[in-house]
Scaffold this motif. Structure first.
Motif, PDB file in Angstrom:
ATOM      1  N   PHE A  71       0.834  -1.199   0.000  1.00 55.29           N
ATOM      2  CA  PHE A  71       0.000   0.000   0.000  1.00 55.29           C
ATOM      3  C   PHE A  71       0.868   1.248   0.000  1.00 55.29           C
ATOM      4  O   PHE A  71       1.773   1.383   0.828  1.00 55.29           O
ATOM      5  CB  PHE A  71      -0.906   0.004   1.232  1.00 55.29           C
ATOM      6  CG  PHE A  71      -1.700   1.263   1.392  1.00 55.29           C
ATOM      7  CD1 PHE A  71      -2.761   1.539   0.548  1.00 55.29           C
ATOM      8  CD2 PHE A  71      -1.380   2.176   2.380  1.00 55.29           C
ATOM      9  CE1 PHE A  71      -3.495   2.709   0.687  1.00 55.29           C
ATOM     10  CE2 PHE A  71      -2.108   3.342   2.536  1.00 55.29           C
ATOM     11  CZ  PHE A  71      -3.172   3.609   1.686  1.00 55.29           C
ATOM     12  N   VAL A  72       0.599   2.148  -0.938  1.00 54.65           N
ATOM     13  CA  VAL A  72       1.311   3.423  -1.017  1.00 54.65           C
ATOM     14  C   VAL A  72       0.290   4.545  -0.850  1.00 54.65           C
ATOM     15  O   VAL A  72      -0.619   4.692  -1.665  1.00 54.65           O
ATOM     16  CB  VAL A  72       2.059   3.574  -2.363  1.00 54.65           C
ATOM     17  CG1 VAL A  72       2.769   4.917  -2.427  1.00 54.65           C
ATOM     18  CG2 VAL A  72       3.035   2.425  -2.568  1.00 54.65           C
ATOM     19  N   ASP A  73       0.459   5.314   0.210  1.00 57.20           N
ATOM     20  CA  ASP A  73      -0.438   6.435   0.486  1.00 57.20           C
ATOM     21  C   ASP A  73       0.133   7.687  -0.174  1.00 57.20           C
ATOM     22  O   ASP A  73       0.912   8.428   0.423  1.00 57.20           O
ATOM     23  CB  ASP A  73      -0.584   6.627   1.995  1.00 57.20           C
ATOM     24  CG  ASP A  73      -1.650   7.642   2.356  1.00 57.20           C
ATOM     25  OD1 ASP A  73      -2.080   8.419   1.469  1.00 57.20           O
ATOM     26  OD2 ASP A  73      -2.049   7.665   3.532  1.00 57.20           O
ATOM     27  N   THR A  74      -0.247   7.904  -1.414  1.00 56.03           N
ATOM     28  CA  THR A  74       0.297   9.031  -2.168  1.00 56.03           C
ATOM     29  C   THR A  74      -0.159  10.368  -1.590  1.00 56.03           C
ATOM     30  O   THR A  74       0.603  11.335  -1.601  1.00 56.03           O
ATOM     31  CB  THR A  74      -0.092   8.951  -3.655  1.00 56.03           C
ATOM     32  OG1 THR A  74      -1.509   9.023  -3.777  1.00 56.03           O
ATOM     33  CG2 THR A  74       0.419   7.667  -4.286  1.00 56.03           C
ATOM     34  N   MET A 103       8.345  12.780  -9.106  1.00 51.66           N
ATOM     35  CA  MET A 103       9.476  12.373  -8.273  1.00 51.66           C
ATOM     36  C   MET A 103       9.005  12.035  -6.857  1.00 51.66           C
ATOM     37  O   MET A 103       9.463  11.066  -6.256  1.00 51.66           O
ATOM     38  CB  MET A 103      10.526  13.491  -8.242  1.00 51.66           C
ATOM     39  CG  MET A 103      11.804  13.136  -7.501  1.00 51.66           C
ATOM     40  SD  MET A 103      11.789  13.387  -5.706  1.00 51.66           S
ATOM     41  CE  MET A 103      11.285  15.060  -5.529  1.00 51.66           C
ATOM     42  N   ILE A 104       8.072  12.804  -6.346  1.00 49.81           N
ATOM     43  CA  ILE A 104       7.530  12.531  -5.008  1.00 49.81           C
ATOM     44  C   ILE A 104       6.833  11.171  -4.993  1.00 49.81           C
ATOM     45  O   ILE A 104       7.016  10.377  -4.066  1.00 49.81           O
ATOM     46  CB  ILE A 104       6.577  13.661  -4.573  1.00 49.81           C
ATOM     47  CG1 ILE A 104       7.385  14.943  -4.357  1.00 49.81           C
ATOM     48  CG2 ILE A 104       5.782  13.279  -3.330  1.00 49.81           C
ATOM     49  CD1 ILE A 104       6.550  16.195  -4.289  1.00 49.81           C
ATOM     50  N   LEU A 105       6.058  10.892  -6.028  1.00 50.63           N
ATOM     51  CA  LEU A 105       5.396   9.587  -6.126  1.00 50.63           C
ATOM     52  C   LEU A 105       6.418   8.455  -6.211  1.00 50.63           C
ATOM     53  O   LEU A 105       6.312   7.450  -5.497  1.00 50.63           O
ATOM     54  CB  LEU A 105       4.476   9.547  -7.351  1.00 50.63           C
ATOM     55  CG  LEU A 105       3.245  10.437  -7.308  1.00 50.63           C
ATOM     56  CD1 LEU A 105       2.565  10.463  -8.668  1.00 50.63           C
ATOM     57  CD2 LEU A 105       2.286   9.980  -6.223  1.00 50.63           C
ATOM     58  N   ALA A 106       7.409   8.622  -7.067  1.00 52.06           N
ATOM     59  CA  ALA A 106       8.430   7.580  -7.239  1.00 52.06           C
ATOM     60  C   ALA A 106       9.189   7.347  -5.940  1.00 52.06           C
ATOM     61  O   ALA A 106       9.425   6.196  -5.539  1.00 52.06           O
ATOM     62  CB  ALA A 106       9.395   7.974  -8.358  1.00 52.06           C
ATOM     63  N   ARG A 107       9.548   8.423  -5.270  1.00 55.13           N
ATOM     64  CA  ARG A 107      10.285   8.292  -4.010  1.00 55.13           C
ATOM     65  C   ARG A 107       9.462   7.544  -2.962  1.00 55.13           C
ATOM     66  O   ARG A 107       9.980   6.703  -2.228  1.00 55.13           O
ATOM     67  CB  ARG A 107      10.685   9.673  -3.495  1.00 55.13           C
ATOM     68  CG  ARG A 107      11.641   9.600  -2.317  1.00 55.13           C
ATOM     69  CD  ARG A 107      12.103  10.959  -1.908  1.00 55.13           C
ATOM     70  NE  ARG A 107      10.993  11.627  -1.244  1.00 55.13           N
ATOM     71  CZ  ARG A 107      11.046  12.837  -0.746  1.00 55.13           C
ATOM     72  NH1 ARG A 107      12.133  13.557  -0.868  1.00 55.13           N
ATOM     73  NH2 ARG A 107      10.010  13.358  -0.140  1.00 55.13           N
ATOM     74  N   ILE A 112       8.397   2.726   0.307  1.00 49.67           N
ATOM     75  CA  ILE A 112       7.473   1.692   0.798  1.00 49.67           C
ATOM     76  C   ILE A 112       7.942   0.291   0.407  1.00 49.67           C
ATOM     77  O   ILE A 112       7.765  -0.663   1.158  1.00 49.67           O
ATOM     78  CB  ILE A 112       6.039   1.951   0.269  1.00 49.67           C
ATOM     79  CG1 ILE A 112       5.478   3.246   0.855  1.00 49.67           C
ATOM     80  CG2 ILE A 112       5.115   0.778   0.542  1.00 49.67           C
ATOM     81  CD1 ILE A 112       5.324   3.267   2.363  1.00 49.67           C
ATOM     82  N   THR A 113       8.553   0.165  -0.747  1.00 49.93           N
ATOM     83  CA  THR A 113       8.994  -1.158  -1.201  1.00 49.93           C
ATOM     84  C   THR A 113      10.384  -1.520  -0.691  1.00 49.93           C
ATOM     85  O   THR A 113      10.929  -2.561  -1.060  1.00 49.93           O
ATOM     86  CB  THR A 113       8.963  -1.255  -2.740  1.00 49.93           C
ATOM     87  OG1 THR A 113       9.790  -0.232  -3.298  1.00 49.93           O
ATOM     88  CG2 THR A 113       7.537  -1.138  -3.258  1.00 49.93           C
ATOM     89  N   GLY A 114      10.947  -0.666   0.153  1.00 56.60           N
ATOM     90  CA  GLY A 114      12.207  -1.006   0.798  1.00 56.60           C
ATOM     91  C   GLY A 114      13.454  -0.769  -0.030  1.00 56.60           C
ATOM     92  O   GLY A 114      14.492  -1.390   0.210  1.00 56.60           O
TER      93      GLY A 114
END
Length: 120
Positions: A71-74, A103-107, A112-114
């Motif tokens: 889960f990524v809370d954008t 870039m914020i989304l990618a970061r 989150i994926t470690g």
């Protein structure tokens, strides 16, 4: 002028059913699924569009938990940055991100994926 009808808007019940079906149908064929919340670049949680996106985001959060997806809370990631930046610097319409917004989304996905930042 666009009319908001079934052909132009996905209502919340349809969104939930469709997303759940996509997860259930896809999960057996992949190593994992990453689910990201929709976002609206607005700190005011009482803003109508922001409130709507938060409701849709709650569905993503619940389905990610239920189906053991990443889960990524954008919205949360953007909220941190929006404390210091005007929303239009990240998306002129508060919906479609600029390069910095992407870039914020990618970061956040990498976080989150470690992803190990020390390896680069």
């Amino acid at each position: 002028m666009l009319e908001f009808g079934p052909e132009n808007h996905v209502y919340i019940d349809e969104y939930e059913k469709t997303l759940e079906k996509l997860i259930v149908d896809t999960k057996p064929n992949v190593k994992g699924i990453i689910l990201m919340t929709p976002f609206y670049l607005e700190l005011n949680e009482e803003d109508l569009m922001r409130r709507t996106m938060d409701r849709y985001g709650d569905i993503v959060r619940r389905l990610a938990s239920t189906n053991k997806c990443v889960f990524v809370d954008t919205q949360s990631a953007f909220n941190e940055v929006l404390k210091d930046l005007y929303p239009a610097t990240l998306a002129w319409d508060r919906v479609h991100p600029t390069t910095t917004g992407h870039m914020i989304l990618a970061r956040e996905i990498l976080h989150i994926t470690g992803f190990n930042w020390e390896r680069i």
